[in-house]
Design an enzyme around this catalytic site. Structure first.
Site, PDB file in Angstrom:
ATOM      1  N   TRP B 318       0.840  -1.211   0.000  1.00  0.00           N
ATOM      2  CA  TRP B 318       0.000   0.000   0.000  1.00  0.00           C
ATOM      3  C   TRP B 318       0.873   1.259   0.000  1.00  0.00           C
ATOM      4  CZ3 TRP B 318      -0.287   3.866   3.764  1.00  0.00           C
ATOM      5  CH2 TRP B 318      -1.318   4.788   3.599  1.00  0.00           C
ATOM      6  N   HIS B 319       2.057   1.161   0.646  1.00  0.00           N
ATOM      7  CA  HIS B 319       2.921   2.349   0.722  1.00  0.00           C
ATOM      8  C   HIS B 319       3.542   2.695  -0.624  1.00  0.00           C
ATOM      9  CE1 HIS B 319       2.647   1.627   5.065  1.00  0.00           C
ATOM     10  NE2 HIS B 319       2.938   2.900   5.186  1.00  0.00           N
ATOM     11  N   GLY B 320       3.668   1.737  -1.504  1.00  0.00           N
ATOM     12  CA  GLY B 320       4.253   2.059  -2.801  1.00  0.00           C
ATOM     13  C   GLY B 320       4.556   0.821  -3.607  1.00  0.00           C
ATOM     14  N   PHE B 505       2.798   8.591  -0.450  1.00  0.00           N
ATOM     15  CA  PHE B 505       2.102   7.304  -0.411  1.00  0.00           C
ATOM     16  C   PHE B 505       0.635   7.488  -0.760  1.00  0.00           C
ATOM     17  CE2 PHE B 505       5.409   6.934   3.016  1.00  0.00           C
ATOM     18  CZ  PHE B 505       6.335   6.353   2.173  1.00  0.00           C
TER      19      PHE B 505
END
Lengths: 334, 505
Positions: B318-320, B505
């Site tokens: 989800w962060h990248g 993000f």
């Protein structure tokens, strides 16, 4: 204390701080961008703005330009104007001036001249081989932002920056200088003298090993971008019929030794692919003699006169010019 | 527009708050519409054309929620699944498309140009659809639009739930100025701003050179690698917790209470507790919408470990779109599983003081190693740094020093150039080490913002609060002067542009 009173005190305190900052910037005007003029000019004045204003004052009569860093101040402007064959030469010298400063104002002036149906006759560009390709001072500090007419930046953002910048030390210096004239401020009103340029902020001030310092100085992360700007500068002059002279400023031995052998020579050779360049960077006769130098960076007026003599012919110049001082490196020689 | 910009603090925010309460005089709906409009303006400040994306997303998700609410159980389930998948597809298109292509092309993924706030609004809206499926109730569009777009949480959280904010938006009494919340909100906002400007930004200048050097395969020392990783852990904490504090403070100015996002996580003595206190609203989302649906801990130890691992990998992703985030998530999944095994084996005993110290060292050390993965631009860089942190590789003594922080000390001859080069290398410094140590002490010893003000909305399941006695905030003259003076210090540093880390993000 009631929550409401607490809130109002905090809000009022913050607003006062903000309003006080804006008032101090306008009244004290350390960068001289507001033109308030209530206090003596500050050493931190924005020379890039000043030179645009200088052009606007004399726009109709200017027909020659000198682009340089503060080193160009030590060229005799009257002699240079005469040799360049122009009637009114405007010096656009600014501290740490680089091609990133020179190209926008040349472009502006050429547009302005075209609108006035006038021509610019000649221009001289004095480049510093020791700075070319290093991160420019342009738009990097509060006193080096180009005015919106030159940068294309939103005027709102430009003025907002100068209104809201918190610069306590500079406000203090301006007030001190007004209370104690002659101390703490450089560049008296009306003077053409530039403040003496300090060592570049990026360079270490301590004594480092020669090997280390040379590698530090060889780093030119912005070279390609500035090279393109030089090409653009030369192209603009050519397209507008401006007689352009380009020279590389002389360097003192102490300074020259801080670069890897051949590094500056290779750099100038690459620049001379764009335009013919008068290279004054490494004359032994000048570099090794301390009496020609005001400080590690700035040559004196005699050197400036010799440069003019070498480029434009030394008639009516009393000084003997050393044989190795200045050589023309023709365009596309490499 | 950034929370730490002068134009936000002195122009946008006063106008937005004033318009909200003025509009409320004509009714709740007017105030809701006004604040939704100012929130979308806030978003559009970044790239005006992109504002169409949250608008379209709000309308589509609201339509789906209505279908879920009106349909029978079976059709509602289909609508809910379609809604969740559609949201994930949009997120995937912007955030992960290039990453997927890069796997097939066997290259490092590029930097995706993800629309601002997309990751956060996607989760907020997925949670809303699932909540609507579980508790089908009709909600008016204006309130839903404000729920998603409310600018204090829009860009980087906290990730809010409808069950938290919806009832507050429906409460007409909240549309009057509440000076108690206003005073608390402005205090929290300024404390969060100070965290960002005074702490996080001062660490950033030390972190970047080491990670940049490692990415270019330039030599860094073990001290430099550890120092930069610890400094980045602290930078991220001060940056993101500062942002979250500011968001909560802004919510209070509008008389709405957003949930906590951080609870002094670096004081945690085990990784389970750390994750209850770090990015709390994300952990909560992952627990409720990934971990529990996968089976949670109900299916035995082995299945719990697998579920934890999968949940944390998804959290990392989800962060990248980068292998570094996947590795970071997997690493934490393993750490959490180990911690659970340890707890099962040892039981829930109260740890001794040496045990707590050992637990803190292990927890913070492991978190720092994870941050090396998180901050590195690619897996190769992370590998180099981790190898160096384990004691392999030193900078050659003759490498030039590339950062100037220690020059003053060398000039004064407090230390030699050789000493700095040997121990700290070319890209880390003695000053960086001292600054990092100081910031760590602040993170551990100074009360957290939410302890100062005793704010407990969305309190985590963790015994994290300490009693701070006279330090606890109250609307006193002393606190007013302290907050104004703190803001004066922050204000003097606000001219430098500095983006919040979680914006990416």
């Amino acid at each position: 204390m009631a929550h409401r009173r607490f809130s109002l005190i905090v809000v009022a305190g913050s607003v006062l701080l903000f309003a006080g900052t804006m008032a101090a910037n306008v009244v004290l005007d350390p960068e001289a961008v507001f033109g308030t003029g209530l206090f003596p000019p500050s050493a931190n004045r924005n020379e890039r703005v000043e030179r645009l204003q200088a052009y606007k004052r004399d726009a109709s009569s200017v027909d020659g330009l000198l682009f340089s860093s503060s080193r160009g101040v030590y060229l005799d402007h009257d002699m240079l104007a005469q040799k360049m064959g122009v009637s009114r030469l405007l010096s656009l010298s600014v501290s740490y001036g680089m091609i990133t400063d020179h190209l926008p104002i040349l472009s502006y002036i050429l547009r302005d001249k075209a609108a006035r149906e006038q021509k610019l006759k000649a221009a001289m560009l004095l480049l510093d081989a020791d700075f070319f390709g290093t991160p420019p001072w342009t738009d990097s500090n509060i006193n080096s932002f180009l005015p919106p007419e030159l940068s294309g930046e939103s005027a709102l953002r430009y003025w907002w920056r100068y209104l809201t910048v918190f610069q306590f030390r500079l406000w203090r210096d301006v007030v001190r200088a007004s209370l104690n004239p002659g101390r703490g401020q450089a560049g008296a009103s009306g003077s053409n003298e530039e403040p003496v340029m300090a060592s570049p902020s990026r360079s270490p001030t301590l004594t480092m090993s020669e090997d280390y310092r040379r590698r530090w100085n060889s780093n030119r992360p912005d070279f390609d971008r500035q090279y393109k700007k030089l090409e653009e500068f030369v192209g603009l002059c050519r397209d507008n019929g401006v007689q352009l002279t380009v020279a590389i400023s002389p360097l003192i031995r102490q300074h020259l030794d801080q670069y890897e052998p051949g590094m500056l020579d290779a750099l100038i050779a690459r620049l001379s692919r764009v335009v013919a360049i008068w290279d004054f960077s490494s004359s032994t006769a000048i570099a090794d003699h301390r009496e020609y130098w005001l400080d590690i960076s700035h040559f004196d007026r005699d050197v400036g006169t010799m440069m003019i003599g070498r480029i434009f012919g030394n008639d009516r110049i009393a000084l003997a010019i050393p044989a190795d001082f200045g050589r023309l490196r023709a365009s596309r020689q490499n | 527009m950034l929370f730490n910009s002068l134009e936000f603090i002195f122009i946008f925010l006063p106008i937005a708050v004033t318009l909200h309460f003025l509009a409320a005089r004509w009714g709740v709906v007017v105030a809701v519409a006004m604040t939704t409009a100012t929130s979308l303006l806030f978003y559009a400040w970044w790239k005006p054309a992109f504002v169409l994306l949250p608008i379209a997303s709000i309308i589509c998700n609201f339509w789906l929620a209505r279908r879920i609410q009106e349909a029978d159980q079976k059709a509602a389930r289909v609508y809910a699944i379609v809604g969740v998948v559609a949201n994930l597809l949009v997120l995937g298109y912007f955030k992960y498309f290039d990453f997927l292509i890069s796997i097939f092309e066997q290259r490092n993924p590029g930097i995706a140009d993800v629309p601002l706030a997309l990751s956060f609004t996607t989760f907020v809206q997925i949670a809303f659809l699932v909540e609507t499926y579980r508790h089908p109730e009709a909600h008016p569009l204006p309130r839903y639009a404000m729920f998603v777009s409310f600018f204090p949480h829009l860009i980087a959280g906290p990730i809010v739930r409808w069950s938290e904010l919806g009832p507050q938006f429906a409460d007409a009494s909240r549309y009057r100025v509440n000076w108690e919340n206003f005073a608390c909100g402005i205090t929290i906002f300024f404390l969060g701003l100070a965290k960002k400007v005074l702490f996080a930004d001062n660490l950033a200048v030390h972190v970047a050179p080491v990670f940049d050097a490692a990415s270019q395969d330039l030599p860094v020392t073990a001290i430099a690698a550890w120092g930069a990783s610890v400094a980045y852990s602290l930078q991220l904490f001060f940056d993101f917790s500062g942002y979250s504090d500011m968001a909560i403070g802004l919510g209070l100015l509008f008389n709405f209470r957003l949930p906590l996002n951080f609870a002094a996580p670096f004081r945690a003595t085990n990784i389970i507790d750390l994750w209850r206190r770090w990015h709390i609203t994300l952990s909560r989302f992952l627990r409720d919408f990934v971990y529990v649906p996968l089976g949670g801990s109900a299916l035995g130890q082995g299945r719990r470990a697998i579920n934890l691992f999968a949940t944390m990998v998804i959290g990392g992703l989800w962060h990248g779109a980068n292998w570094t985030f996947i590795a970071w998530g997997a690493f934490h999944g393993i750490l959490l599983s180990i911690n659970h095994v340890w707890r099962t084996w040892r039981g829930l005993r109260t740890p001794t003081i040496p045990g707590r110290i050992a637990g803190w060292v292990l927890t913070f050390g492991a978190f720092t190693i994870g941050m090396t993965l998180f901050r590195s631009p690619d897996i190769e860089t992370a590998g180099r740094l981790l190898k160096t942190m384990m004691g392999f590789g030193l900078a050659p003594v003759n490498a030039p020093i590339a950062v100037s922080f220690d020059f003053w000390a060398m000039e004064k001859q407090y230390v030699t150039e050789a000493f700095v080069r040997t121990w700290f290398g070319s890209y880390w410094s003695m000053v960086g080490t001292l600054v990092t140590a100081g910031m760590l002490a602040i993170a551990l010893a100074i009360p957290d913002t939410m302890e100062f003000v005793d704010y407990r909305e969305g309190e985590p399941h963790s015994d994290w609060r300490r009693g701070w006695g006279f330090l606890v905030w109250s609307p006193s003259a002393g606190w007013a002067v302290a907050i104004v003076m703190l803001f004066a210090v922050v204000f003097s540093r606000l001219n430098n542009f500095s983006e919040f880390l979680y914006y990416q993000f």
